[in-house]
Design an enzyme around this catalytic site. Structure first.
Site, PDB file in Angstrom:
ATOM      1  N   HIS A 211     -30.365  25.890  69.773  1.00  0.00           N
ATOM      2  CA  HIS A 211     -29.418  25.374  70.768  1.00  0.00           C
ATOM      3  C   HIS A 211     -29.765  23.918  71.063  1.00  0.00           C
ATOM      4  O   HIS A 211     -30.932  23.548  71.131  1.00  0.00           O
ATOM      5  CB  HIS A 211     -29.479  26.187  72.063  1.00  0.00           C
TER       6      HIS A 211
ATOM      7  N   ASP B 148     -24.768  33.568  71.136  1.00  0.00           N
ATOM      8  CA  ASP B 148     -23.988  34.227  70.070  1.00  0.00           C
ATOM      9  C   ASP B 148     -24.787  35.265  69.303  1.00  0.00           C
ATOM     10  O   ASP B 148     -24.213  36.007  68.499  1.00  0.00           O
ATOM     11  CB  ASP B 148     -23.473  33.159  69.089  1.00  0.00           C
TER      12      ASP B 148
HETATM   13  C1  SDX Z   1     -22.913  27.565  70.959  1.00  0.00           C
HETATM   14  O1  SDX Z   1     -23.738  23.292  73.266  1.00  0.00           O
HETATM   15  C2  SDX Z   1     -23.504  24.462  73.811  1.00  0.00           C
HETATM   16  O2  SDX Z   1     -23.705  24.682  74.996  1.00  0.00           O
HETATM   17  C3  SDX Z   1     -22.909  25.482  72.868  1.00  0.00           C
HETATM   18  C4  SDX Z   1     -22.779  26.897  73.390  1.00  0.00           C
HETATM   19  C5  SDX Z   1     -21.754  26.977  74.502  1.00  0.00           C
HETATM   20  O3  SDX Z   1     -21.859  27.881  75.349  1.00  0.00           O
HETATM   21  O4  SDX Z   1     -20.770  26.188  74.461  1.00  0.00           O
HETATM   22  O5  SDX Z   1     -24.041  27.341  73.884  1.00  0.00           O
HETATM   23  C6  SDX Z   1     -22.296  27.854  72.297  1.00  0.00           C
HETATM   24  O6  SDX Z   1     -22.328  26.849  70.194  1.00  0.00           O
HETATM   25  C7  SDX Z   1     -24.263  28.139  70.642  1.00  0.00           C
HETATM   26  C8  SDX Z   1     -24.777  27.697  69.242  1.00  0.00           C
HETATM   27  C9  SDX Z   1     -24.141  28.584  68.174  1.00  0.00           C
HETATM   28  N1  SDX Z   1     -24.476  28.093  66.832  1.00  0.00           N
HETATM   29  C10 SDX Z   1     -25.324  28.720  66.026  1.00  0.00           C
HETATM   30  O7  SDX Z   1     -25.956  29.731  66.341  1.00  0.00           O
HETATM   31  C11 SDX Z   1     -25.425  28.116  64.621  1.00  0.00           C
HETATM   32  C12 SDX Z   1     -26.897  28.018  64.207  1.00  0.00           C
HETATM   33  N2  SDX Z   1     -27.558  27.033  65.052  1.00  0.00           N
HETATM   34  C13 SDX Z   1     -27.651  25.684  64.545  1.00  0.00           C
HETATM   35  O8  SDX Z   1     -26.700  25.261  63.649  1.00  0.00           O
HETATM   36  C14 SDX Z   1     -28.178  24.680  65.558  1.00  0.00           C
HETATM   37  O9  SDX Z   1     -29.281  25.227  66.142  1.00  0.00           O
HETATM   38  C15 SDX Z   1     -27.228  24.168  66.627  1.00  0.00           C
HETATM   39  C16 SDX Z   1     -25.974  23.656  66.057  1.00  0.00           C
HETATM   40  C17 SDX Z   1     -26.939  25.238  67.618  1.00  0.00           C
HETATM   41  C18 SDX Z   1     -27.949  23.024  67.368  1.00  0.00           C
HETATM   42  O10 SDX Z   1     -28.135  22.027  66.447  1.00  0.00           O
HETATM   43  P1  SDX Z   1     -28.903  20.652  66.832  1.00  0.00           P
HETATM   44  O11 SDX Z   1     -29.253  20.613  68.264  1.00  0.00           O
HETATM   45  O12 SDX Z   1     -28.085  19.536  66.254  1.00  0.00           O
HETATM   46  O13 SDX Z   1     -30.246  20.800  66.071  1.00  0.00           O
HETATM   47  P2  SDX Z   1     -30.487  20.337  64.583  1.00  0.00           P
HETATM   48  O14 SDX Z   1     -29.377  20.837  63.692  1.00  0.00           O
HETATM   49  O15 SDX Z   1     -30.786  18.891  64.596  1.00  0.00           O
HETATM   50  O16 SDX Z   1     -31.804  21.173  64.206  1.00  0.00           O
HETATM   51  C19 SDX Z   1     -33.122  20.695  64.556  1.00  0.00           C
HETATM   52  C20 SDX Z   1     -34.035  21.327  63.498  1.00  0.00           C
HETATM   53  C21 SDX Z   1     -33.607  21.002  62.060  1.00  0.00           C
HETATM   54  O17 SDX Z   1     -34.754  21.093  61.251  1.00  0.00           O
HETATM   55  P3  SDX Z   1     -35.562  19.672  60.881  1.00  0.00           P
HETATM   56  O18 SDX Z   1     -34.520  18.777  60.204  1.00  0.00           O
HETATM   57  O19 SDX Z   1     -36.054  19.122  62.187  1.00  0.00           O
HETATM   58  O20 SDX Z   1     -36.654  20.126  59.947  1.00  0.00           O
HETATM   59  O21 SDX Z   1     -33.990  22.754  63.603  1.00  0.00           O
HETATM   60  C22 SDX Z   1     -33.449  23.300  62.392  1.00  0.00           C
HETATM   61  C23 SDX Z   1     -32.723  22.167  61.697  1.00  0.00           C
HETATM   62  O22 SDX Z   1     -32.694  22.387  60.285  1.00  0.00           O
HETATM   63  N3  SDX Z   1     -32.515  24.352  62.807  1.00  0.00           N
HETATM   64  C24 SDX Z   1     -32.381  25.525  62.201  1.00  0.00           C
HETATM   65  C25 SDX Z   1     -31.432  26.237  62.954  1.00  0.00           C
HETATM   66  N4  SDX Z   1     -31.015  25.482  63.980  1.00  0.00           N
HETATM   67  C26 SDX Z   1     -31.678  24.314  63.886  1.00  0.00           C
HETATM   68  N5  SDX Z   1     -32.984  26.045  61.104  1.00  0.00           N
HETATM   69  C27 SDX Z   1     -32.597  27.308  60.757  1.00  0.00           C
HETATM   70  N6  SDX Z   1     -31.686  28.053  61.437  1.00  0.00           N
HETATM   71  C28 SDX Z   1     -31.083  27.552  62.528  1.00  0.00           C
HETATM   72  N7  SDX Z   1     -30.197  28.271  63.209  1.00  0.00           N
END
Ligand code: SDX
Length: 428
Positions: free
Chosen positions: A307, A364
């Site tokens: 998140h 989720d």
């Molecule tokens: C919602 O914003 C809100 O409030 C949203 C929400 C709402 O109520 O409106 O809460 C609802 O959208 C919840 C999120 C649902 N999405 C997912 O579950 C999809 C999977 N999650 C990711 O795609 C991710 O965690 C996000 C999109 C939720 C957040 O992404 P960020 O903050 O941009 O973080 P990032 O992509 O920069 O990740 C940071 C690191 C990266 O690794 P490094 O490059 O530092 O090595 O964490 C890793 C990412 O690769 N990472 C994950 C991961 N999420 C982040 N690695 C594996 N699996 C994951 N799910």
């Protein structure tokens, strides 16, 4: 003396006012940055460090896992209030008195009869159309059927547009499901409560008497309260940005539905179930999928994990996880995905990759398991999220318009070709 934020650039010091929020968050007001520095802008892809607005609606503390609406803790609201009471609080700022609630509910019920011509739009979609695409289109079409709400100016017009979309949106969502399901479309029954009505419209068939299951109703009410608002998330920021051009509330909400659809945002609840089923179909090897999620060369992500704001736990995920066992056992449902989800969470949370990046289950991760136990088809999971988020989108749009926020128009850093002369085709 009020705090200031300053930075040095090309030997000059620039100072900017600092503003402290009511929960002691700190912002540096850079409104004058470009003008005072001769064109310097900030760069912040994804706006991870950038505040887009001041808001009084929702407070999140990502470190402490706090979520409050207008000062009320989400844990209290899910236990003690109805969906429409929380919607009133989020939109108008206070919990309603009995009279205020009665008027609000009655005004919404005046708007649950959708124009029959909307069905002509539905007929244009293939049955296989994803309900989120249908819902976004139908929501935008509301502006065509109610042109008087295109650019509301007065608070009264705004109130009427708000009760209009609160009344019609669940009907459109149910119709999108009926279309997808090949079943007749139901009309609202104003003798029912808001969430009960939505469930009836989704499930009632003309050949049977419909009876609400109280376990399903309670679980759905709690789930949808949890989704009502979440400060400046992707879809809410979309609603604000579209609304900042003075596009109608309905057009702005339609854009929010489209933004929510993405699997990185609200679409994650559908993607989680599909991921859990893939793990089961693949033999249940959780470690294999954890390793895929950690592999930078593998596009696979652990859906429902991570998140932008919550870096310890998502309080909504805790509540939903807590309810999952009770709801499934009350309904006599066993779902292998729940066991896999718990195992996946346990393995992930003990893995340094997830711990270092502070990746925890989000709203989720477990919600889809409950939706499925409630009989909601997987294509409708994100539509449920949209119905839950509607009051938040409305509230944020209203706050943006009442605060006369300027039209949103970010700047950029141009990295393309510098000026060059046109070449005739013979010279290329
Ligand atoms: C919602 O914003 C809100 O409030 C949203 C929400 C709402 O109520 O409106 O809460 C609802 O959208 C919840 C999120 C649902 N999405 C997912 O579950 C999809 C999977 N999650 C990711 O795609 C991710 O965690 C996000 C999109 C939720 C957040 O992404 P960020 O903050 O941009 O973080 P990032 O992509 O920069 O990740 C940071 C690191 C990266 O690794 P490094 O490059 O530092 O090595 O964490 C890793 C990412 O690769 N990472 C994950 C991961 N999420 C982040 N690695 C594996 N699996 C994951 N799910």
């Amino acid at each position: 003396m009020s705090e200031i934020g300053a930075f040095e650039f090309q030997g000059k010091r620039y100072e900017f006012p600092v503003e402290i929020g009511t929960e002691n968050e700190i912002s540096i007001d850079i409104k004058k940055l470009r003008g005072t520095t001769g064109g310097v802008i900030t760069m912040d892809p994804g706006f991870k460090n950038t505040g887009s607005c001041k808001s009084e609606i929702t407070f999140l503390d990502g470190e402490k896992g706090i979520l409050r609406h207008r000062g009320y803790a989400i844990e209290d609201l899910t236990k003690k209030a109805s969906f429409l009471e929380v919607a009133y609080l989020i939109i108008f700022g206070e919990l309603p008195t009995k009279e205020q609630f009665a008027k609000f509910e009655a005004d919404i019920k005046k708007n649950t009869l959708v124009n029959e011509e909307m069905k002509n739009i539905l007929d244009g979609f293939p049955r296989s159309a994803h309900p989120m695409g249908v819902l976004s289109s139908l929501t935008s079409a509301l502006t065509a059927f109610h042109p008087e709400y295109t650019d509301v100016q007065s608070e009264e017009d705004m109130y009427n547009a708000i009760t209009k979309i609160l009344g019609e949106f669940p009907v459109l969502a149910a119709w999108a499901h009926s279309k997808n399901d090949g079943k007749p479309m139901n009309y609202a029954d104003n003798s029912l409560g808001y969430i009960e009505n939505m469930l009836m419209m989704m499930y009632k068939v003309p050949t049977e008497k419909y009876k609400t299951n109280p376990v399903v109703l309670k679980a759905m009410e709690e789930l949808l309260i949890l989704h009502q608002d979440h400060e400046q998330n992707c879809s809410t920021s979309t609603v604000r940005l579209v609304g900042s051009s003075h596009a109608s509330l309905f057009a702005s909400i339609s854009a929010g539905v489209s933004a929510l659809w993405g699997p990185l945002h609200g679409g994650a609840n559908q993607a989680v179930i599909e991921m859990l089923e893939e793990i089961i179909a693949d033999g249940g090897d959780v470690d294999k999928f954890i390793n895929k999620a950690k592999d930078k060369n593998d596009p696979f992500r652990l859906m429902g994990f991570g998140h932008r704001v919550y870096k310890n736990f998502d309080p909504r995920a805790l509540i939903i996880k807590g309810s999952a066992d009770a709801v499934l056992s009350n309904l006599g449902v066993t779902d292998p995905t729940l066991k896999v989800a718990k195992h996946l969470e346990e393995v992930a949370l003990s893995d340094p990759y997830f711990a270092e990046r502070k990746l925890f289950p989000n709203v989720d991760f477990y919600s889809g398991i409950i939706y499925r136990a409630l009989g909601i088809p997987v294509e409708m999971f994100t539509v449920m999220f949209a119905i839950g988020r509607l009051p938040g989108w409305i509230a944020q749009w209203k706050e943006m318009r009442m605060n006369n926020e300027p039209i949103g128009r970010p700047r950029q850093l141009y990295m393309g070709e510098i000026k060059r002369d046109f070449k005739n085709v013979s010279e290329r």
